[in-house]
Structure formats: structure tokens, C-alpha cells
Design an enzyme around this catalytic site. Structure first.
Site, PDB file in Angstrom:
ATOM      1  N   HIS A  18       0.840  -1.194   0.000  1.00 28.98           N
ATOM      2  CA  HIS A  18       0.000   0.000   0.000  1.00 28.98           C
ATOM      3  C   HIS A  18       0.878   1.248   0.000  1.00 28.98           C
ATOM      4  O   HIS A  18       2.114   1.146  -0.014  1.00 28.98           O
ATOM      5  CB  HIS A  18      -1.000  -0.022   1.160  1.00 28.98           C
ATOM      6  N   CYS A 126       2.175 -10.047  21.900  1.00 30.58           N
ATOM      7  CA  CYS A 126       1.312  -9.401  20.894  1.00 30.58           C
ATOM      8  C   CYS A 126       1.607 -10.044  19.547  1.00 30.58           C
ATOM      9  O   CYS A 126       2.739  -9.959  19.052  1.00 30.58           O
ATOM     10  CB  CYS A 126       1.570  -7.899  20.819  1.00 30.58           C
ATOM     11  N   CYS A 144      -1.807  -3.432  23.521  1.00 35.60           N
ATOM     12  CA  CYS A 144      -0.589  -3.109  22.779  1.00 35.60           C
ATOM     13  C   CYS A 144      -0.804  -1.725  22.157  1.00 35.60           C
ATOM     14  O   CYS A 144      -1.799  -1.512  21.468  1.00 35.60           O
ATOM     15  CB  CYS A 144      -0.336  -4.147  21.687  1.00 35.60           C
ATOM     16  N   LYS A 295      -5.928   6.451   9.855  1.00 38.80           N
ATOM     17  CA  LYS A 295      -4.969   5.354   9.792  1.00 38.80           C
ATOM     18  C   LYS A 295      -5.462   4.344   8.750  1.00 38.80           C
ATOM     19  O   LYS A 295      -6.647   4.023   8.706  1.00 38.80           O
ATOM     20  CB  LYS A 295      -4.860   4.707  11.170  1.00 38.80           C
ATOM     21  N   LYS A 298      -7.269  -2.477   6.950  1.00 37.06           N
ATOM     22  CA  LYS A 298      -8.116  -3.353   6.125  1.00 37.06           C
ATOM     23  C   LYS A 298      -9.557  -3.294   6.598  1.00 37.06           C
ATOM     24  O   LYS A 298     -10.484  -3.366   5.798  1.00 37.06           O
ATOM     25  CB  LYS A 298      -7.603  -4.792   6.192  1.00 37.06           C
TER      26      LYS A 298
HETATM   27  N1  MSP Z   1       8.425  -7.090   8.380  1.00 36.67           N
HETATM   28  C1  MSP Z   1       8.564  -6.012   9.286  1.00 36.67           C
HETATM   29  C2  MSP Z   1       9.879  -5.281   9.066  1.00 36.67           C
HETATM   30  C3  MSP Z   1      11.096  -6.109   9.211  1.00 36.67           C
HETATM   31  S1  MSP Z   1      12.544  -5.202   8.877  1.00 36.67           S
HETATM   32  C4  MSP Z   1      13.783  -6.214   9.320  1.00 36.67           C
HETATM   33  C5  MSP Z   1       7.414  -5.031   9.080  1.00 36.67           C
HETATM   34  N2  MSP Z   1       6.731  -5.143   7.923  1.00 36.67           N
HETATM   35  S2  MSP Z   1       5.487  -4.218   7.515  1.00 36.67           S
HETATM   36  O1  MSP Z   1       5.080  -4.691   6.231  1.00 36.67           O
HETATM   37  O2  MSP Z   1       4.508  -4.184   8.543  1.00 36.67           O
HETATM   38  O3  MSP Z   1       6.064  -2.764   7.385  1.00 36.67           O
HETATM   39  C6  MSP Z   1       7.151  -2.531   6.510  1.00 36.67           C
HETATM   40  C7  MSP Z   1       7.582  -1.068   6.573  1.00 36.67           C
HETATM   41  O4  MSP Z   1       6.499  -0.255   6.110  1.00 36.67           O
HETATM   42  C8  MSP Z   1       7.881  -0.620   8.013  1.00 36.67           C
HETATM   43  O5  MSP Z   1       9.029   0.197   8.041  1.00 36.67           O
HETATM   44  C9  MSP Z   1       6.659   0.179   8.392  1.00 36.67           C
HETATM   45  O6  MSP Z   1       6.922   1.206   9.314  1.00 36.67           O
HETATM   46  C10 MSP Z   1       6.268   0.760   7.038  1.00 36.67           C
HETATM   47  N3  MSP Z   1       4.863   1.126   6.997  1.00 36.67           N
HETATM   48  C11 MSP Z   1       3.772   0.321   7.115  1.00 36.67           C
HETATM   49  N4  MSP Z   1       2.651   1.093   7.081  1.00 36.67           N
HETATM   50  C12 MSP Z   1       3.008   2.396   6.930  1.00 36.67           C
HETATM   51  C13 MSP Z   1       2.331   3.607   6.768  1.00 36.67           C
HETATM   52  N5  MSP Z   1       1.015   3.691   6.811  1.00 36.67           N
HETATM   53  N6  MSP Z   1       3.070   4.718   6.542  1.00 36.67           N
HETATM   54  C14 MSP Z   1       4.438   4.693   6.434  1.00 36.67           C
HETATM   55  N7  MSP Z   1       5.115   3.574   6.594  1.00 36.67           N
HETATM   56  C15 MSP Z   1       4.425   2.426   6.914  1.00 36.67           C
HETATM   57  O7  MSP Z   1       7.215  -4.175   9.929  1.00 36.67           O
END
Ligand code: MSP
Length: 493
Positions: A18, A126, A144, A295, A298
Site C-alpha cells: 500500500h 502481541c 498493545c 490510519k 483493512k
Molecule cells: N516485516 C517487518 C519489518 C522487518 S525489517 C527487518 C514489518 N513489515 S510491515 O510490512 O509491517 O512494514 C514494513 C515497513 O512499512 C515498516 O518500516 C513500516 O513502518 C512501514 N509502513 C507500514 N505502514 C506504513 C504507513 N502507513 N506509513 C508509512 N510507513 C508504513 O514491519
């Protein structure tokens, strides 16, 4: 040449990419392209995080194997990054065989050293964070803080990592390496009374993961597996003949979201200290992107895929979306995406501000001087352009991508004002061709700087600007206005 090795977080593959995931990859790509232009030996690693209970459950619900789910979704991330012109050097997956083998080697090394030990444990878990939480980390209602969900009570025998042993050295590291600096305090706070962490899970609960070497009853904790990717994916074994001529480890910067800072700044640094490896130069935590100030989730149904934005605005290249996302939030702060704001900023900053300026100047140069002007230029505006280059470099040194974009736009505004104040069309009408030529020549020179500076943000458009400025390519608008009718359609997306 000094190397510049940047990594992004690796995304979970239990869903499709996304705009929040895209934000991180866009700013990372811009940072890498910027340092490439400054002559650094750049390397850009991204990829996907494919193990853990969530993947196992999503695959089971879809009636496919976890590996099939990972393959399908990893491909969606790759396709999206291609659409957005994210020019990474390597896309690493945690299901890659070399990665799995190297994670086991790391685990074994720490076990042999006594930094990993077996221990039975009870705690609050969590599943969203995939980690244990201490009472002090919970909200007043015992939830959490990231997932707003009550953690589960879990009791099992696991392997533990002696994180507490490294607390002092981690604190020293955090003080200088965590960026932006104002995030240091929150990490230090988290480190008060730092406990050892569990680094494995019972195979009864987690089957989809890397097995603990010589212990079929335990699976390596997904965060240890995931964090190690920054190191394993650039090992000579993993790179083979694709290895660059320069040494990659340690990373120059890990670009990650603010929600996963503690895993990087504390857990990962502890592991690296135990491995006796060099530490990354910095860890940059960016903020989060909301959609229309809400925020993304889904359940709310407001998750936006970057491909859909491009499609609804009929965009065949990602440049303006890249620019918009990169300027959406100050370094480390949260930002927002909205269709209306996207349209407004692209039209105001890029189509009107930058595009018209270039177009008008080129057209006047053509009309009054057959496309050729001399070298007599206004030194004040040229000095301002040079100063912008230094300011932009200074911002990038601190990973301040939006601030850099704002500097470039300030130069564009200043140049537009210069054109309005000097009115070259009036000078031409009044026959002051010498002054008219000086004004146009100055603006063309500044636009060369602008196209150079904007290139990491808008690589395709900047190339067309440069072609028109220096190669005599046909004059046509480089930025098109986003059509309001198309934007209305996007509201119905
Ligand atoms: N798999 C872990 C990261 C492991 S790194 C060794 C994870 N995955 S994630 O898919 O949930 O998120 C991946 C990255 O996208 C993270 O840095 C997270 O902060 C970023 N983001 C997820 N949603 C976001 C927003 N809505 N806005 C900006 N960044 C976001 O965490």
C-alpha cells in the site's frame, strides 16, 4: 569512493503493498539516487519478510501453502516497485535458501558463545508485533499501543538472547546513530531495565519459519530472521557474481518506520555486537502516512495501492506521485495522502511552478533569440541556485527528503519572481534585447540546476527537462496538470 549502502524494512507478505510501504521505498530510492549523483558507491537493498504465524494463518485461510502465498505477494511488491521506478540493487526474500542457512549460522555462533541460552518463560505476547511486551509498554487499558489489542498470556520454553549484556554499548550507539535525533529519547526510555529477549518459538505454534539448528521443537523468532537480512543478503555467498567491487557491510543507513525502531536500534544492534560485527552508521525512522487523515486499515477499507493512484489519475509514469509522497512529511514526522491534495500540489508546484517556468522561458528564448542565448547572467540568482545545491545536500545528509524538496521549490518560486519582476516580454517589446537575453540566460541556467536537483524525485521528467535545456529537444510541457475529472473518478475508487 565512499560507499553508501541503504536498506529498507522488508515488508510482510501477508498482504499487498500500500501507499505506506511505498512511501518508505520512494524516500529510500530518492536518497540513493541523490548520493549516487554525489559520487558515492551506492547499493540499495529491499525485499520481503516471509516467515511467521501471520503468513501461516493467511495462507491456510486462502487454502494455499505459505510458500505459494509468499511467491504471489512478493511478486506484487516487486511489480509495484517497478511501477514506481524504485531502482534497487537487490530484492532479498527471507525464504531465500542462502539467507536461511546464514541465519542458522548466526544463531549457532551466538549459542556457542553463550549469548543464546534456553529458558522457560511466561509473558504477554502481541501477535501483531510478534513480540513479548512488558507491562510498562502497554496502554492504560492493558492493550498493545501499536495494535490496540490485548496481548495473549503465553508460557513456553524458548531460547533467549542475552540482550541485557550489551545494554551499555547499545545506549552509546543509540545516542549518535538514531535519526532524527529527537527519537533518541524514546529509545533510551525503552532501554530502561532492558531484559533478555526470547529468540525462538515452539514449533507447535510456529511452523513457518527457520528451524533452530539441531532442535526440531523450536523455530527461530521471525524478527531475528528478518533483521539479519541486512547482513545475510549482502554476504559474498548470497551475492555471488552480482557482488559489487566494494565491501557492503556495515550499512550506511537502515531506513525504517517509527513503529519498528526498537527492533532495529536495540535488538539488532545487540545481535550485531554479539556477532562481533561492525554496526550500521545510522538508523533513520520515518513517520507514518495516513489516508485522508485516517490510519490505513483493512477493516476501515481505506487501504490504497500505489498502482490505483497512478491508474485513477491516468499517469503513465510515477514522477509526480514520487514527488508528492516524498514531500508529504517532514523527516520522521507523519504525513497524509489525499486525492485532492495530490492534485493541488502537483498542479501548483510542478505543472504551474516548475513546468510553466521552463516552458515560457524556452519559448521566449526560441522566439526572441532563435533558441540561443549568451553567457551574460545575473550573478545574484546564480548564487542563490548554488546555495540551494548546498542546502539540498545538507538536508540529504540528514535524510531530510521533504525539506530538500521544499528548498528546490523555493528556488523555483524565487526564479518565477525574478521573471515576473524583470518581465522579459516587456524588455523585448521595448527593444532592450541585451537585458532580455541576460534574464532568459539566467533562468535557463537556474533551470539546469533545478532539473539536476529534482532528478532523484522525478527521474523521467528531469531527463526531459535536461533534454530541452541542453540538447535542443522539442519544447513541450514536461509536467501535465492532473485532470480534475480524472481526480473526481478517483474519489469513487
Ligand atoms: N516485516 C517487518 C519489518 C522487518 S525489517 C527487518 C514489518 N513489515 S510491515 O510490512 O509491517 O512494514 C514494513 C515497513 O512499512 C515498516 O518500516 C513500516 O513502518 C512501514 N509502513 C507500514 N505502514 C506504513 C504507513 N502507513 N506509513 C508509512 N510507513 C508504513 O514491519
Amino acid at each position: 569512493m565512499e560507499k553508501f549502502y541503504l536498506t529498507t524494512a522488508i515488508d510482510y507478505v501477508n498482504g499487498a503493498p500500500h501507499i505506506g510501504h511505498a512511501y518508505e521505498k520512494i524516500i529510500s530510492d530518492i536518497i540513493v539516487r541523490h548520493f549516487d549523483r554525489r559520487g558515492r558507491d551506492v547499493y540499495f537493498l529491499t525485499g520481503t519478510d516471509e516467515h511467521g504465524v501471520k503468513i501461516q494463518k493467511t495462507a491456510a485461510a486462502a487454502g494455499i501453502t505459505p510458500q505459494e502465498l509468499c511467491d504471489q505477494n512478493a511478486q506484487k511488491f516487486k511489480d509495484t516497485w517497478a511501477l514506481l521506478d524504485i531502482k534497487y540493487d537487490k530484492f532479498g526474500r527471507t525464504t531465500d535458501p542462502v539467507h536461511k542457512k546464514k541465519v542458522q549460522e548466526i544463531f549457532r555462533k551466538l549459542l556457542d558463545k553463550g549469548d543464546i541460552y534456553k529458558h522457560s518463560y511466561e509473558g504477554l505476547y502481541c501477535s501483531g508485533c510478534e513480540c513479548f511486551l512488558a507491562e510498562k509498554d502497554l496502554t492504560e487499558d492493558g492493550l498493545c499501543p501499536v495494535h490496540n489489542k490485548a496481548p495473549e498470556h503465553v508460557s513456553e520454553e524458548n531460547y533467549f538472547f542475552r540482550l541485557s549484556k550489551y545494554a551499555g554499548r547499545i545506549k552509546e550507539y543509540v545516542k549518535t546513530a538514531v535519526k532524527p535525533e529527537w527519537r533518541v529519547a524514546e529509545v533510551m526510555n525503552f532501554m530502561e531495565d532492558l531484559q533478555d529477549i526470547s529468540v525462538s518459538r515452539s514449533t507447535k505454534n510456529v511452523q513457518w519459519g527457520i528451524p533452530v539448528p539441531n532442535d526440531p521443537e523450536q523455530t527461530i523468532y521471525v524478527w531475528i530472521d528478518a533483521l539479519s537480512n541486512y547482513y545475510t543478503q549482502v554476504s559474498p555467498e548470497a551475492l555471488g557474481s552480482a557482488a559489487p567491487s566494494f565491501t557492503l557491510w556495515p550499512a550506511t543507513v537502515h531506513v525504517i518506520g517509527k513503529d519498528i525502531l526498537k527492533f532495529h536500534a536495540v535488538y539488532w544492534i545487540g545481535i550485531l555486537l554479539a556477532m562481533e560485527e561492525a554496526l550500521p552508521e545510522s538508523i533513520f525512522a520515518h513517520g507514518w502516512i495516513t489516508i485522508d487523515a485516517a490510519k490505513m486499515s483493512k477493516t476501515t477499507g481505506n487501504v490504497i495501492a500505489p498502482a490505483d493512484i497512478l491508474k485513477s489519475f491516468n499517469l503513465t509514469e510515477p514522477d509526480v506521485l514520487r514527488y508528492y509522497m516524498a514531500s508529504a512529511a517532514h523527516a520522521g514526522k507523519d504525513g497524509n495522502y489525499s486525492d485532492d491534495d495530490f492534485k493541488e500540489k502537483v498542479n501548483a508546484h510542478l505543472a504551474n511552478g516548475m513546468g510553466n517556468l521552463l516552458n515560457r522561458t524556452l519559448n521566449m528564448t526560441e522566439k526572441y533569440f532563435n533558441g540561443k542565448v549568451g553567457e551574460n547572467r545575473d550573478s545574484a540568482l546564480l548564487a542563490a541556485a548554488n546555495e540551494t545545491v548546498s542546502k539540498v545536500n545538507g538536508h540529504f545528509d540528514k535524510f531530510e527528503v521533504a525539506e530538500a524538496a521544499h528548498e528546490i521549490m523555493a528556488l523555483v518560486d524565487m526564479t518565477n519572481k525574478y521573471v515576473t519582476d524583470n518581465a522579459p516580454w516587456t524588455l523585448a517589446k521595448d527593444g532592450d534585447m541585451e537585458k532580455c537575453e541576460e534574464v532568459l540566460s539566467t533562468v535557463l541556467k537556474v533551470m539546469e540546476t533545478v532539473s539536476y536537483l529534482i532528478a532523484p524525485f522525478c527521474p523521467n521528467i528531469a531527463a526531459r527537462m535536461a533534454n530541452q535545456l541542453t540538447m535542443g529537444a522539442k519544447i513541450e510541457p514536461v509536467f501535465l496538470r492532473l485532470d480534475s475529472e480524472l481526480a473526481d473518478k478517483s474519489a469513487k475508487r
